[in-house]
Design a protein around this motif. Structure first.
Motif, PDB file in Angstrom:
ATOM      1  N   SER A  68      -5.003  11.502   0.699  1.00 27.74           N
ATOM      2  CA  SER A  68      -5.866  10.276   0.930  1.00 27.74           C
ATOM      3  C   SER A  68      -5.127   9.047   1.570  1.00 27.74           C
ATOM      4  O   SER A  68      -5.636   8.063   1.542  1.00 27.74           O
ATOM      5  N   ARG A  69      -3.781   9.427   1.793  1.00 26.22           N
ATOM      6  CA  ARG A  69      -2.936   8.173   2.393  1.00 26.22           C
ATOM      7  C   ARG A  69      -2.909   8.599   3.769  1.00 26.22           C
ATOM      8  O   ARG A  69      -2.007   9.407   4.328  1.00 26.22           O
ATOM      9  N   PRO A  70      -3.213   7.833   4.704  1.00 22.88           N
ATOM     10  CA  PRO A  70      -3.063   7.643   6.199  1.00 22.88           C
ATOM     11  C   PRO A  70      -1.794   7.374   6.586  1.00 22.88           C
ATOM     12  O   PRO A  70      -1.628   6.277   7.188  1.00 22.88           O
ATOM     13  N   GLY A  71      -0.762   8.229   6.509  1.00 22.24           N
ATOM     14  CA  GLY A  71       0.537   7.783   6.868  1.00 22.24           C
ATOM     15  C   GLY A  71       1.317   9.052   7.437  1.00 22.24           C
ATOM     16  O   GLY A  71       0.726   9.981   8.043  1.00 22.24           O
ATOM     17  N   PRO A  72       2.703   9.234   6.881  1.00 22.38           N
ATOM     18  CA  PRO A  72       3.576  10.012   7.788  1.00 22.38           C
ATOM     19  C   PRO A  72       3.271  11.458   7.374  1.00 22.38           C
ATOM     20  O   PRO A  72       3.859  12.649   7.632  1.00 22.38           O
ATOM     21  N   ARG A  73       2.483  11.611   6.200  1.00 18.12           N
ATOM     22  CA  ARG A  73       2.332  13.150   5.734  1.00 18.12           C
ATOM     23  C   ARG A  73       0.885  13.638   6.248  1.00 18.12           C
ATOM     24  O   ARG A  73       0.172  14.712   5.681  1.00 18.12           O
TER      25      ARG A  73
ATOM     26  N   ALA B  19       0.830  -1.232   0.129  1.00 24.26           N
ATOM     27  CA  ALA B  19      -0.146  -0.009  -0.093  1.00 24.26           C
ATOM     28  C   ALA B  19       0.981   1.200   0.191  1.00 24.26           C
ATOM     29  O   ALA B  19       1.972   1.324   0.488  1.00 24.26           O
ATOM     30  N   PRO B  20       0.609   2.176  -0.719  1.00 21.58           N
ATOM     31  CA  PRO B  20       1.473   3.437  -0.738  1.00 21.58           C
ATOM     32  C   PRO B  20       1.653   4.140   0.574  1.00 21.58           C
ATOM     33  O   PRO B  20       2.507   4.574   0.772  1.00 21.58           O
ATOM     34  N   ASN B  21       0.512   4.206   1.302  1.00 22.85           N
ATOM     35  CA  ASN B  21       0.828   4.640   2.741  1.00 22.85           C
ATOM     36  C   ASN B  21       1.886   3.883   3.599  1.00 22.85           C
ATOM     37  O   ASN B  21       2.586   4.538   4.373  1.00 22.85           O
ATOM     38  N   LEU B  22       1.995   2.617   3.407  1.00 23.79           N
ATOM     39  CA  LEU B  22       2.677   1.857   4.194  1.00 23.79           C
ATOM     40  C   LEU B  22       4.174   2.162   3.614  1.00 23.79           C
ATOM     41  O   LEU B  22       5.160   2.197   4.284  1.00 23.79           O
ATOM     42  N   THR B  23       4.251   2.219   2.227  1.00 25.30           N
ATOM     43  CA  THR B  23       5.714   2.666   1.775  1.00 25.30           C
ATOM     44  C   THR B  23       5.947   3.805   2.150  1.00 25.30           C
ATOM     45  O   THR B  23       7.322   4.151   2.236  1.00 25.30           O
TER      46      THR B  23
END
Length: 307
Positions: A279-284, A55-59
């Protein structure tokens, strides 16, 4: 075709994150056991050398933690940071080349509840592969996934410092947004049909941090579909559109001519934001919230701090 949560029709649907997510304890042998977001224990004997992200957010999390060199594979949609484009591709979110995965000999695979299929998870387990499942449904969930992955990769100290920075930035956004007269907003995740981010989503938290009130206020539906008349009745002050930079207000009016009478359109308060960033629940996540604040308040410039 089923996702991990059993509903492929709405890829954006997300189940509640379990309260045990991200917890860990040391095993007597010295290994590390991390509990993933489905409550499954993942035993880590040593820091993985070869990992795959589906997944893009995990990457993004893996690169943000400084472990991008450990990525043996990721998906076609993993495009940030730019280096992610050059990692070996093993499929998209729903379709995985299992032979390619096996050939890459991963120590650990990171997948998500949102988007990845239950069949993929089951197949990995049947092949004897080690899997960590992430499900960051809100900001607290983002932090749990980030910290859990950081523990696996031996980056816990860095992750705690980064999370503290995010918290400070989000507190600043919330404080700057207080005292303003509340404005309403809608944030579509799809335009045809018109599907909005609801109250129980990480997208809604961007609105809340910036002092906006979501018109999609049904607490039981994460991504409700609205009819055209209901949008006119609720008449939001702001419309926030996630796009790749190509959409314009005129395109929205081509789809929904009646929107010309909405307060958001009449007052020039249609905001176009970067789809990938938001749309990516990650570091951003905190960066996206700061971006929305700046778009709402162009006279101010809230700076996202460097790492």
């Amino acid at each position: 075709m089923k996702s991990l949560f059993g509903n492929a029709a709405l890829v954006l649907s997300i189940i509640l994150i379990l309260s045990c997510a991200g917890k860990e304890h040391r095993k007597p042998s010295g290994g590390l056991e991390v509990i993933d977001d489905l409550g499954n224990p993942v035993l880590i004997d040593s820091i993985p050398r070869r990992i795959i992200s589906l997944a893009p957010n995990l990457t993004e999390i893996i690169f943000d933690l400084g472990a991008g060199d450990k990525l043996a594979g990721n998906t076609l949609y993993c495009n940030y940071p730019p280096e992610a484009r050059y990692v070996e591709k093993v499929g998209d979110l729903l379709t995985v080349d299992f032979e390619k995965v096996l050939s890459l000999k991963p120590d650990l695979i990171f997948i998500t509840v949102e988007g990845n299929r239950k069949e993929t998870f089951d197949k990995f387990k049947s092949l004897g592969l080690k899997v960590f499942v992430s499900n960051p449904r809100n900001y607290e969930g983002v932090k749990k996934s980030y910290l859990g992955i950081a523990r696996i990769l031996g980056k816990e100290k860095y992750a705690l410092e980064k999370i503290e920075m995010w918290d400070r930035l989000l507190d600043s956004i919330r404080n700057k947004s207080r005292g303003e007269k509340p404005k309403t907003a809608m944030l579509p995740v799809e335009l045809k049909p018109l599907m909005l981010a609801g109250k129980n989503t990480f997208l809604n938290e961007y609105l809340e941090f910036c002092g906006l009130v979501n018109i999609a206020d049904d607490p039981l539906i994460n991504y409700p579909v609205f009819n055209r008349e209901e949008i006119l009745v609720r008449n939001p002050d702001y419309i926030i559109i996630l796009s790749d930079g190509k959409l314009k207000t005129e395109d929205l009016l081509d789809l929904y001519p009646e929107w010309k009478d909405l307060k958001a359109v009449r007052n020039g308060n249609v905001i176009f934001a970067d789809r990938d960033l938001y749309s990516r629940p990650g570091p951003r996540f905190a960066e996206a919230a700061a971006d929305l604040f700046n778009l709402l308040h162009p006279e101010e410039s809230l700076r996202y701090p460097e790492r």
